[in-house]
Design an enzyme around this catalytic site. Structure first.
Site, PDB file in Angstrom:
ATOM      1  N   ILE A 138      -4.304  -8.565   7.888  1.00  0.00           N
ATOM      2  CA  ILE A 138      -5.536  -8.641   7.100  1.00  0.00           C
ATOM      3  C   ILE A 138      -5.476  -7.572   6.013  1.00  0.00           C
ATOM      4  O   ILE A 138      -5.325  -6.386   6.328  1.00  0.00           O
ATOM      5  CB  ILE A 138      -6.776  -8.415   7.984  1.00  0.00           C
ATOM      6  CG1 ILE A 138      -6.767  -9.351   9.195  1.00  0.00           C
ATOM      7  CG2 ILE A 138      -8.050  -8.616   7.172  1.00  0.00           C
ATOM      8  CD1 ILE A 138      -7.833  -9.027  10.223  1.00  0.00           C
ATOM      9  N   ASP A 203      -6.702   3.057  20.289  1.00  0.00           N
ATOM     10  CA  ASP A 203      -6.098   2.305  19.194  1.00  0.00           C
ATOM     11  C   ASP A 203      -7.144   1.961  18.126  1.00  0.00           C
ATOM     12  O   ASP A 203      -6.910   2.137  16.931  1.00  0.00           O
ATOM     13  CB  ASP A 203      -5.459   1.034  19.745  1.00  0.00           C
ATOM     14  CG  ASP A 203      -4.891   0.135  18.664  1.00  0.00           C
ATOM     15  OD1 ASP A 203      -3.775   0.403  18.200  1.00  0.00           O
ATOM     16  OD2 ASP A 203      -5.568  -0.838  18.280  1.00  0.00           O
ATOM     17  N   LYS A 207      -7.548   3.315  13.949  1.00  0.00           N
ATOM     18  CA  LYS A 207      -7.779   2.440  12.801  1.00  0.00           C
ATOM     19  C   LYS A 207      -9.103   2.781  12.105  1.00  0.00           C
ATOM     20  O   LYS A 207      -9.184   2.770  10.873  1.00  0.00           O
ATOM     21  CB  LYS A 207      -7.767   0.984  13.256  1.00  0.00           C
ATOM     22  CG  LYS A 207      -6.424   0.556  13.838  1.00  0.00           C
ATOM     23  CD  LYS A 207      -6.516  -0.799  14.528  1.00  0.00           C
ATOM     24  CE  LYS A 207      -5.213  -1.170  15.204  1.00  0.00           C
ATOM     25  NZ  LYS A 207      -5.317  -2.432  15.973  1.00  0.00           N
ATOM     26  N   GLY A 304       0.969  -8.717  15.933  1.00  0.00           N
ATOM     27  CA  GLY A 304       2.043  -9.696  16.023  1.00  0.00           C
ATOM     28  C   GLY A 304       3.063  -9.496  14.931  1.00  0.00           C
ATOM     29  O   GLY A 304       2.809  -8.848  13.916  1.00  0.00           O
TER      30      GLY A 304
END
Length: 430
Positions: A138, A203, A207, A304
């Protein structure tokens, strides 16, 4: 066409191999868009003999990833080793100090050392790019740093961890409890063998720290983030939320104001009419509010090999074009050192869940603690007995200051009526 942009690649795991495959598959298109070819010339990884489904014999092999910083044939180093310190940080420092650009997907390193690395990149006049560090494929960093650059951003928040969102969505869809769904996620490869960084919110906090710095022009402040993961969310919480017209999501929220920088990662109740309520499975989504552009929503696959490799190569295309500026959208020296904002005055509605002994007087004790702390109750629900004889009591509060809710929970601390720790979840505003 101009000379190729030559890449030294550290790390040939899922993402590193994905970068090579992407450059092989779309090389001609990438060259036309970048104005020059982008080629890998050297690689480094732990095991030279491992079958990764790509041909690495055409690249120079370097045993020590730190040596890629000095590789004579490389213009840019791509760091996909991971970890906030150790080999990744050593490689990053040497690369920038040596006058080469750096592209990384390492959110932990950027969250903890991004300010230092940005200063080094600016001093050397080279690129530091980390689109892949937040939300996979994204383009949220580019969107905030470039697309929304003319706006005062008042808030940035979102679903930043695909593992947590997968687990919560599965619990919601199938009415199962956390431990059972997490075990399935591990079997399917959606969760690590040690899932702590994901399910405990670390995590997502890495971010959020990066997004907050870019959105608000603030120095990264990871240590100031209040972090609560999803480990203690029950299937009963999700069912109760659904009955009330909400879904449970792990949401990172950052806001900058006159009292400082507020940053929190916490499970929230999200209204069904809010865009984040419909982000399911392993997807990520980020919402930013700008004073002229209004609400921006970025949504897509947050992890991914394909999405993350796509973000890495997009950064390389920018570098090939010569399109890069300060990593945080303004010079590192211009970033503000904002103090952590106090949370007590924050106003909102909340969901509170208590597991209590099924006996006379328990509801009165809870209601009295709420009353004495100044918490106004909008609704109170008690559900049937569990096998151990305990019952679940769920409360939704009227809007009020968070300090009042904290005070009520403190009054109940140590109560013999409580069978476990209470759960508090803020309700996300519209």
């Amino acid at each position: 066409m101009a000379e190729p942009l030559r890449i030294a690649l550290a790390g040939l795991g899922t993402v590193g191999a994905g970068v090579v495959r992407l450059l092989d598959a779309n090389g001609d298109l990438i060259a036309r868009r970048a104005g020059r070819p982008i080629e890998v010339v050297a690689v480094s990884a732990r095991d030279r003999t491992k079958d990764r489904g790509i041909d690495i014999s055409r690249f120079d092999w370097v045993d020590d990833p730190a040596e890629l910083a000095g590789h004579a044939g490389a213009d840019v180093v791509v760091e996909l080793v991971g970890g906030s310190d150790g080999p990744a940080l050593s490689l990053a420092r040497k690369t920038l100090q040596g006058g080469k650009g750096l592209v990384t997907a390492n959110k932990a390193m950027i969250a903890h050392h991004g300010l230092e690395l940005a200063g080094a990149a600016e001093a050397a006049g080279v690129a530091l790019k980390f689109e892949a560090a937040v939300a996979g494929g994204i383009p949220v960093i580019k969107g905030l740093r470039e697309g929304a650059a003319a706006n005062v951003l008042t808030q940035v928040y979102g679903i930043l961890n695909g593992t947590c969102n997968f687990v919560l969505s599965k619990m919601e869809a199938e009415g199962r409890d956390f431990a059972e769904v997490l075990a399935e996620a591990q079997r399917l490869g959606y969760a690590e063998a040690d899932p702590s960084f994901d399910i405990d919110g670390i995590d997502a906090a890495h971010k959020l720290s990066i997004l907050a710095s870019i959105a608000f022009g603030a120095e990264p402040a990871f240590d100031d983030i209040a972090i609560t993961g999803i480990r203690h969310v029950l299937g009963a919480d999700i069912a109760e939320a659904a009955a009330l017209g909400y879904r449970v999501r792990l949401v990172g929220v950052a806001e900058a104001g006159g009292d400082g920088l507020f940053q929190r990662v916490h499970p929230h109740l999200v209204p069904l009419d809010h865009p984040l309520a419909h982000v399911s499975g392993s997807l990520n989504a980020v919402v930013a509010e700008g004073n002229f552009v209004g609400r921006l929503l970025f949504q897509g696959r947050g992890a991914g090999d394909g999405p993350t490799a796509s973000a890495v190569v997009a950064d390389l295309i920018d570098i090939a074009r010569g399109e890069y500026g300060p990593p945080y959208a303004m010079p590192a020296a211009a970033l503000s050192a904002l103090p952590p904002a106090p949370t007590g005055d924050r106003r909102g509605r909340a969901y509170l869940r208590f597991t209590v002994a099924d006996k006379v007087g328990v509801l009165a004790e809870i209601a009295a603690a709420m009353r004495d702390a100044g918490v106004s109750i909008e609704s109170l629900m008690q559900r049937g007995a569990n096998p151990d004889g305990s019952v679940l009591v769920a409360i939704v509060t009227h809007e009020g200051p968070e300090r009042s809710v904290a005070a009520a929970l403190e009054r109940l601390r140590g109560s013999q009526s409580l069978a476990g720790e209470p759960m508090w979840m803020p309700i996300l505003g519209d």
